[in-house]
Design a protein around this motif. Structure first.
Motif, mmCIF file in Angstrom:
data_model
loop_
_atom_site.group_PDB
_atom_site.id
_atom_site.type_symbol
_atom_site.label_atom_id
_atom_site.label_comp_id
_atom_site.label_asym_id
_atom_site.label_seq_id
_atom_site.Cartn_x
_atom_site.Cartn_y
_atom_site.Cartn_z
ATOM 1 N N ARG A 1 0.805 -1.214 0.000
ATOM 2 C CA ARG A 1 0.000 0.000 0.000
ATOM 3 C C ARG A 1 0.842 1.269 0.000
ATOM 4 N NH1 ARG A 1 -3.673 -3.107 -1.729
ATOM 5 N NH2 ARG A 1 -5.484 -3.594 -0.466
ATOM 6 N N GLY A 2 2.157 1.116 -0.092
ATOM 7 C CA GLY A 2 3.017 2.298 -0.014
ATOM 8 C C GLY A 2 3.202 2.992 -1.348
ATOM 9 N N GLY A 3 2.876 2.324 -2.436
ATOM 10 C CA GLY A 3 3.032 3.000 -3.719
ATOM 11 C C GLY A 3 3.166 2.058 -4.884
ATOM 12 N N ALA A 4 4.162 1.192 -4.848
ATOM 13 C CA ALA A 4 4.477 0.428 -6.051
ATOM 14 C C ALA A 4 3.534 -0.757 -6.254
ATOM 15 C CB ALA A 4 5.914 -0.049 -5.994
ATOM 16 N N GLY A 5 2.881 -1.218 -5.197
ATOM 17 C CA GLY A 5 1.926 -2.304 -5.347
ATOM 18 C C GLY A 5 2.554 -3.671 -5.554
ATOM 19 N N TYR A 6 3.736 -3.871 -5.005
ATOM 20 C CA TYR A 6 4.385 -5.178 -5.118
ATOM 21 C C TYR A 6 3.614 -6.195 -4.264
ATOM 22 C CZ TYR A 6 8.189 -8.553 -5.474
ATOM 23 O OH TYR A 6 8.937 -9.669 -5.739
ATOM 24 N N PRO A 7 3.408 -7.426 -4.791
ATOM 25 C CA PRO A 7 2.633 -8.408 -4.022
ATOM 26 C C PRO A 7 3.265 -8.679 -2.648
ATOM 27 C CG PRO A 7 2.934 -9.150 -6.273
ATOM 28 C CD PRO A 7 3.783 -7.934 -6.107
ATOM 29 N N LYS B 1 17.355 -11.775 10.638
ATOM 30 C CA LYS B 1 16.485 -11.103 9.670
ATOM 31 C C LYS B 1 15.815 -9.918 10.362
ATOM 32 C CE LYS B 1 15.424 -15.284 7.103
ATOM 33 N NZ LYS B 1 14.379 -16.242 6.722
ATOM 34 N N TYR B 2 15.526 -8.918 9.592
ATOM 35 C CA TYR B 2 14.912 -7.720 10.161
ATOM 36 C C TYR B 2 13.566 -7.424 9.512
ATOM 37 C CZ TYR B 2 19.382 -6.781 12.357
ATOM 38 O OH TYR B 2 20.516 -6.869 13.113
ATOM 39 N N LEU B 3 12.819 -6.633 10.256
ATOM 40 C CA LEU B 3 11.496 -6.230 9.832
ATOM 41 C C LEU B 3 11.443 -4.705 9.951
ATOM 42 C CD1 LEU B 3 8.497 -7.544 9.572
ATOM 43 C CD2 LEU B 3 8.297 -6.848 11.936
ATOM 44 N N ILE B 4 10.925 -4.051 8.927
ATOM 45 C CA ILE B 4 10.817 -2.600 9.014
ATOM 46 C C ILE B 4 9.408 -2.175 8.614
ATOM 47 C CG2 ILE B 4 11.612 -0.388 8.061
ATOM 48 C CD1 ILE B 4 14.350 -1.563 7.690
ATOM 49 N N CYS B 5 8.896 -1.224 9.361
ATOM 50 C CA CYS B 5 7.630 -0.606 8.969
ATOM 51 C C CYS B 5 7.940 0.785 8.427
ATOM 52 C CB CYS B 5 6.690 -0.489 10.165
ATOM 53 S SG CYS B 5 5.181 0.426 9.787
ATOM 54 N N ASN B 6 7.575 1.012 7.184
ATOM 55 C CA ASN B 6 7.836 2.293 6.541
ATOM 56 C C ASN B 6 6.702 3.263 6.861
ATOM 57 O OD1 ASN B 6 8.253 4.435 4.855
ATOM 58 N ND2 ASN B 6 8.695 3.209 3.035
ATOM 59 N N GLY B 7 6.963 4.138 7.816
ATOM 60 C CA GLY B 7 5.975 5.146 8.188
ATOM 61 C C GLY B 7 6.482 6.527 7.812
ATOM 62 N N ASP B 8 7.300 6.573 6.751
ATOM 63 C CA ASP B 8 7.855 7.857 6.313
ATOM 64 C C ASP B 8 6.957 8.433 5.241
ATOM 65 O OD1 ASP B 8 9.905 9.846 6.439
ATOM 66 O OD2 ASP B 8 10.528 9.205 4.453
ATOM 67 N N GLU B 9 5.743 8.720 5.633
ATOM 68 C CA GLU B 9 4.745 9.192 4.683
ATOM 69 C C GLU B 9 5.097 10.593 4.212
ATOM 70 O OE1 GLU B 9 0.142 8.470 4.787
ATOM 71 O OE2 GLU B 9 0.763 9.803 6.365
ATOM 72 N N GLY B 10 5.946 10.649 3.178
ATOM 73 C CA GLY B 10 6.466 11.959 2.773
ATOM 74 C C GLY B 10 5.689 12.613 1.665
ATOM 75 N N ASP B 11 4.825 11.863 1.026
ATOM 76 C CA ASP B 11 4.043 12.389 -0.086
ATOM 77 C C ASP B 11 3.144 13.510 0.427
ATOM 78 O OD1 ASP B 11 2.045 12.829 -1.886
ATOM 79 O OD2 ASP B 11 1.540 10.733 -2.217
ATOM 80 N N MET C 1 2.721 -6.247 12.259
ATOM 81 C CA MET C 1 4.180 -6.426 12.229
ATOM 82 C C MET C 1 4.599 -7.699 12.946
ATOM 83 S SD MET C 1 5.838 -2.646 12.804
ATOM 84 C CE MET C 1 7.498 -3.216 12.399
ATOM 85 N N ILE C 2 3.956 -7.967 14.077
ATOM 86 C CA ILE C 2 4.347 -9.151 14.857
ATOM 87 C C ILE C 2 4.044 -10.422 14.043
ATOM 88 C CG2 ILE C 2 4.096 -10.377 17.051
ATOM 89 C CD1 ILE C 2 3.053 -7.642 18.215
ATOM 90 N N ILE C 3 2.877 -10.414 13.391
ATOM 91 C CA ILE C 3 2.514 -11.560 12.544
ATOM 92 C C ILE C 3 3.527 -11.711 11.404
ATOM 93 C CG2 ILE C 3 0.771 -12.452 10.935
ATOM 94 C CD1 ILE C 3 -1.363 -11.075 12.741
ATOM 95 N N ALA C 4 3.894 -10.580 10.807
ATOM 96 C CA ALA C 4 4.857 -10.614 9.696
ATOM 97 C C ALA C 4 6.204 -11.146 10.161
ATOM 98 C CB ALA C 4 5.009 -9.220 9.100
ATOM 99 N N ILE D 1 10.345 -5.056 4.338
ATOM 100 C CA ILE D 1 9.850 -3.684 4.508
ATOM 101 C C ILE D 1 8.448 -3.591 3.936
ATOM 102 C CG2 ILE D 1 10.219 -1.242 4.017
ATOM 103 C CD1 ILE D 1 13.042 -1.635 3.714
ATOM 104 N N ASN D 2 7.506 -3.194 4.761
ATOM 105 C CA ASN D 2 6.158 -2.895 4.289
ATOM 106 C C ASN D 2 5.734 -1.573 4.891
ATOM 107 O OD1 ASN D 2 5.388 -6.348 4.402
ATOM 108 N ND2 ASN D 2 5.297 -5.097 2.578
ATOM 109 N N ASN D 3 4.730 -0.964 4.300
ATOM 110 C CA ASN D 3 4.314 0.312 4.862
ATOM 111 C C ASN D 3 3.206 0.109 5.903
ATOM 112 O OD1 ASN D 3 1.753 0.490 3.546
ATOM 113 N ND2 ASN D 3 2.053 2.699 3.400
#
Lengths: 176, 238, 167, 538
Positions: free
Chosen positions: D168-174, D190-200, D221-224, D321-323
């Motif tokens: 849902r961040g932009g590119a629509g990758y599955p 392994k790492y997990l990142i939540c992209n909350g840099d809503e710069g648009d 995030m925990i499920i992911a 990384i997901n948003n």
């Protein structure tokens, strides 16, 4: 065959390109056999004539007068050559562009503590904010970079034009 | 485990290389020249200047050869009208970005930017110059940094951080306002991290970094043998 | 590293203790840099070279790298702000609804461009890239309090009154 | 804390809530300023009437209709009040159990609410974002418990793949494919990142989700992390969102205390720690490799891809990384099943999407609709149309990376594919409505200025190209452009789009290209006539 009507124009440059043209030495005689130099700092003509075949222009456009002369030359010439880096890129005259015309005049005539600080104005053309290459004003038919372009390069360019070569490849570069 | 050898086609020629190699390396080994500017053998590749972009069959995108690993069966084109027009545009953008006045430059005649323009047949710059007012840092006793001539390739930053280990240089600001910076924006001469080794000067592709006292066209760079330094350093540390 | 020897901060400054705690929480790893810069700016209001030198030294980072990071991000300031700060949102919705006009008015009225502080140090004008209150556009924030959905006339009156110099 | 304990705690909290005859929920998002004063006034009014035991005044997350905020919701009864001010408190409290206050009443059948399909926003505005018990009582963390007690990581990944969820961040990758790649990647860390840099600029879905239901993002995030095998995660949030940061910090602390984060989560063998990393104002950090650089404490300069973060991301380790909105979609998918989600939306764009409606539209705010709904329904039915008698000219989607869709295409169903075909992108969900009073050149120049200032400066086409494009657009704006300028503009856009290193540069020309496609006349109208002898205007 009609003799080619050649003009040269000197705008904001050091005249080095014209010197380089003279540096073609005895080849000038060959050239003279094929062309009439109808206007140039090197000849006496007062006004830029009509129906010029080729005009070689040295220097950047730095004033309103430069611009007017360039536009006149473009209107009256079939082929227009930007001769040398000042005409092609702006080169040294364009180094003042970082500060603009007013600031440069102040820096040179007032702030450098001359004996008589004053900005000359009377009878001088108005300095444009920036000194710019020719192609920002009119279409150009051939660019000859170099500071100055070597005599050989200039000779090759004129020779090529005389021979009617459409796609001239010149061995030169910026700053050459 | 030995590294597998892969075969691929570059500009219609069948070539081969180690699986660890990039398109740029394999092309170079086979005498196929791809223009580069930010790349320098021995430093990390960043893919920043975009001059070494090539076409790869089956991919709609262009790929920077310096960071693209070879793959079996890859079909690479390094010269095409499209690539040439992009490369010409990129070099022109660099000329228009800062105040490159070849005629009065210490590196005139020995400059990679100038050479690129010549190789790509650039005889004028379409884009209007931006003419930013940029400083010259002559505070160092032996060297000069002229921001007017910098193309932001970051070779100096990388050689200083990766080879010399001083990390005196970095980039400040961002975008069109980016500039090379020493320490906390201190004059180079008062930098406390600079070792004065001069590697940055000699990897600089233009006249942005030069030795003091050089006049027009006098600054000929002696590229340090970086791969040798890298290998030797690893060996001596063992 | 010699650069930082003379720049040790005053030990009795409690603000530094706060910043040190942030660094310690992140084991003084290099990736603590941005979090540390946030903490330092929160404490001092801006980041001067002494602060930066100290942070570089504590995190064992090259000073140039620290400077590169500080100047990359819009949020960090190298100079102190004025007594009051007016932030004008320049997000798309705010632009469409006239905040470009507001910036022009501020330039005419107070001779301030975004990033400037008035010579008497009274007012700093900053431009913010969308605070995410687009539905209230146009938005501005006098000293951090969000004001939205005001006409140009209302907005300028609010600012003049806030600064105490209504005509 | 185990399943039974959490269930007991949720039931206990629900009992407490049920003990109140009336609930007054006050929108306490950034979009409803003054909400603290309203809450205080309502509490005072309740106290004056000595109704503390019967009436509960609570802060809630965003209710979406920011144009008419602050919104106050009375339950039971679903009575919504608009543009409430502190001095309305007495009237509101007096009306409890009686006739509603007519002058404040929002029509109950308002299409703005009736036409939405809330999934991610279902709890937004219904629970107190600062209370984990509220989230638990609403069934929160149930999906996590389902996963931890009955699903293997591969089952979770397969379920997300089957749902058809796309980024849902932009590119629509599955999303499922991304998860599968990280799950398969080898590496002990392994790492997990939540992209909350809503710069648009013009998008605020992620801010609102973080402010309204921070626990839903954590749960996703925990499920992911469980699914891909990550044991450490980061949430990268803009520093410009202080309220979101505050609520997220609180949510993490509460989740840790409840053993929903930390070691051996809910008695399972699964560990996860989450940390917040503050952004510092750089749009490019929304690009995943730049974001990784920033989390590592560096300048947010994108790296060349490949390698992709799924293989080599944070500190060289496989990284997911997901948003924000993507993670918030996970709990409902687990709860309701992949098939439920896949049944929503279009063939290739599944589920619902949150959009931020702004610009020249009556009902500015946040809406959630199923994919495939038309732009017309979003703008005219839900959004209430264009105010002040003006006409719609274009809809801008995707912000500085997107394009302008003209009014002719209003009946296009909204999906990743359809927007792409129109020369725009879904982006993160900003939808800026432009009426005929705005010049497209001005809008486009605004976006190009944004891209120029936000360019990291690493690659030449983006750094120098955007500056040249901006200069050309300025000439159009000042009506000084020539035919040569138009040609140069088009060739520069082509260069920047195809030669730039990262998504910022590659998409920066999109607003220009889409307006050259649909609004070319505006460019032509701003050109000076060519001189007879072909001279170039300086």
């Amino acid at each position: 065959m009609n003799r080619l009507r050649l003009a040269t124009l000197w705008l904001d440059g050091c005249s080095g390109c014209h010197m380089s043209l003279l540096d073609t030495d005895e080849r000038l005689l060959d050239l003279a056999a094929q062309v009439d130099i109808v206007y140039s700092p090197l000849v006496d003509a007062k006004d830029f004539p009509e129906q010029v075949d080729v005009v070689c222009i040295e220097g950047a456009v730095a004033t309103d007068a430069d611009e007017a002369r360039l536009r006149l030359a473009r209107r009256r010439s079939r082929l227009l050559i930007a001769m040398g880096d000042c005409a092609v890129t702006g080169n040294v005259p364009a180094m003042r562009n970082i500060m603009g015309a007013e600031a440069m005049l102040r820096a040179v005539y007032l702030e450098s503590r001359p004996l008589k600080p004053q900005i000359p104005a009377d009878g001088l053309p108005h300095l444009n904010e920036q000194a710019l290459p020719l192609h920002h004003f009119v279409p150009i038919d051939l660019f000859i970079p170099g500071c100055p372009p070597a005599a050989d390069t200039l000779f090759a360019a004129l020779g090529g034009l005389l021979a009617g070569i459409a796609d001239l490849r010149l061995d030169t570069r910026f700053g050459a | 485990m030995t590294t597998p050898i892969l075969t691929l086609t570059i500009d219609g020629r069948p070539v081969s290389g180690l699986a660890t190699e990039t398109v740029l390396q394999v092309a170079g080994e086979n005498g196929i020249a791809i223009p580069t500017l930010c790349f320098l053998d021995g430093l990390s590749a960043t893919g920043a200047c975009r001059l070494c972009m090539v076409e790869i069959e089956g991919s709609a995108k262009l790929h920077p050869a310096c960071v693209t690993p070879i793959q079996e069966g890859m079909v690479v084109t390094t010269q095409s009208e499209r690539l040439r027009s992009y490369r010409r545009a990129i070099v022109q953008l660099l000329f228009a970005e800062r105040n490159h006045v070849c005629a009065v430059c210490v590196s005139n005649g020995h400059c990679e930017l100038q050479d690129l323009a010549r190789e790509l047949g650039i005889d004028h710059i379409d884009f209007p110059g931006r003419y930013p007012a940029l400083a010259v840092d002559a505070s160092h006793s032996r060297f000069v940094l002229d921001h007017n001539r910098c193309v932001l390739c970051t070779r100096c930053v990388r050689v200083c951080a990766e080879i010399e280990g001083a990390h005196t240089w970095d980039v400040k600001n961002r975008g069109i306002r980016s500039q090379i910076v020493a320490d906390l924006d201190t004059p180079w001469g008062t930098s406390t991290t600079c070792t004065g080794c001069g590697k940055c000067v000699h990897v600089c592709p233009t006249g942005a970094l030069s030795e003091k006292g050089r006049s027009v066209a006098e600054m000929q760079k002696k590229r340090p043998a970086l791969p040798y330094l890298v290998a030797n350093r690893a060996e001596e540390r063992r | 590293m010699p650069v930082n020897e003379s720049t040790a901060p005053p030990a009795d400054d409690t603000r530094w203790q706060l910043i040190d705690r942030v660094m310690q929480r992140l084991d003084r790893r290099p990736d603590a840099l941005i979090e540390t810069l946030h903490a330092a700016q929160d404490a001092f209001g801006y980041l001067d070279s002494t602060t930066l030198a100290h942070i570089a030294s504590r995190l064992r980072l090259p000073p140039a790298k620290v400077f590169g990071v500080v100047t990359f991000y819009n949020h960090f300031r190298l100079k102190p702000k004025g007594e009051h700060t007016l932030a004008v949102c320049t997000g798309t919705a705010c632009h469409l609804k006239g905040n470009d006009k507001m910036l022009a008015w501020l330039r005419d009225r107070y001779h301030l461009a975004p990033g400037d502080t008035s010579p008497d140090n009274r007012l700093s004008l900053v431009e913010v890239r969308c605070v995410g209150a687009c539905a209230l556009a146009p938005v501005f924030l006098p000293d951090g309090a969000l004001v939205g959905k005001k006409s140009f006339g209302e907005a300028t009156a609010i600012i003049e009154e806030w600064l105490g110099d209504a005509p | 804390m185990h399943r039974e304990e959490l269930a007991a705690r949720a039931a206990e909290h629900q009992r407490r809530l049920d003990g109140f005859a009336h609930h007054i929920l006050v929108c306490a998002g950034l979009g409803c300023p003054d909400n603290e004063a309203i809450i205080a006034a309502l509490r005072r009014a309740v106290a004056e009437r000595q109704m503390e035991n019967r009436v509960l005044v609570r802060k809630a997350g965003c209710m979406g209709l920011c144009a008419l905020g602050p919104i106050v919701l009375i339950q039971p009864g679903e009575i919504a009040y608009q543009t409430v001010r502190p001095d309305d408190a007495a009237a509101i409290v007096a009306s409890l159990g009686q006739e509603p206050v007519q002058r404040l009443l929002l029509p109950p059948d308002l299409p703005f609410f009736a036409r939405q399909h809330k999934n991610v926003l279902a709890l937004s505005g219904r629970i107190d974002p600062e209370s984990i018990d509220d989230y638990l009582a609403a069934g929160g963390y149930g999906a996590l418990l389902t996963v931890l007690t009955g699903m293997r990581p591969v089952d979770v990944v397969r379920s997300i793949q089957e749902s058809g969820l796309r980024g849902r961040g932009g590119a629509g990758y599955p999303t499922g494919l991304k998860w599968a790649t990280v799950a398969k990647a080898t590496g002990d860390r392994k790492y997990l990142i939540c992209n909350g840099d809503e710069g648009d600029p013009g998008a605020f879905m992620d801010r609102s989700i973080l402010e309204s239901t921070p626990h839903a993002v954590l749960e996703g995030m925990i499920i992911a992390a469980y699914a891909v095998g990550a044991s450490q995660g980061y949430i990268y949030v803009r520093a410009e969102y202080p309220l979101a940061v505050k609520r997220l910090r609180l949510a993490i602390r509460e989740a840790e205390r409840s053993n929903l984060l930390g070691r051996a989560i809910c008695g399972s063998g699964f560990d996860l720690t989450l940390q917040i990393r503050l952004g510092a104002g750089a749009f490019v950090c929304g690009e995943e490799t730049a974001l990784i650089e920033s989390v590592e404490g560096r300048r947010g300069i994108p790296r060349p891809r490949p390698p992709y973060p799924a293989e080599k991301g944070l500190w060289g380790c496989p990284t997911l990384i997901n948003n924000v909105e993507t993670y918030a979609n996970i709990p409902p998918i687990v709860r309701n099943g992949a098939a439920w989600f896949a049944a929503l939306g279009t063939d290739r764009s599944k589920g619902t999407k949150v959009f931020a409606l702004t610009g020249k539209i009556r009902h500015t705010g946040l809406v959630e609709v199923p994919m495939g709904i038309s732009l017309r329904e979003i703008i005219f039915d839900i959004g209430g149309g264009i105010p002040d008698g003006h006409a719609l000219k274009a809809v801008q989607t995707g912000g500085p990376s997107g394009g302008c869709i003209p009014a002719d295409f209003l009946d296009t169903p909204v999906s990743y594919e359809s927007l792409h075909e129109l020369g725009s992108i879904m982006g993160s969900g900003g939808m800026i409505v432009i009426d005929e009073t705005s010049s497209m050149i001005d809008v486009v120049r605004y976006f190009m200025e944004f891209c120029m200032e936000e360019s990291c400066g690493k690659c030449v086409p983006c750094r120098a190209g955007t500056a040249q494009i901006h200069r050309l657009l300025t000439r159009f704006q000042e009506r000084r452009a020539t035919a040569a300028d138009l040609a140069m503009l088009e060739s520069l856009c082509d260069l920047v789009k195809h030669a730039s290193l990262c998504g910022l540069g590659q998409s920066a020309p999109n607003p220009v290209l889409s307006t050259l496609r649909y609004f070319r006349q505006e460019y032509l109208d701003r050109m000076v006539p060519a001189e007879p002898d072909g001279e170039v205007q300086p």
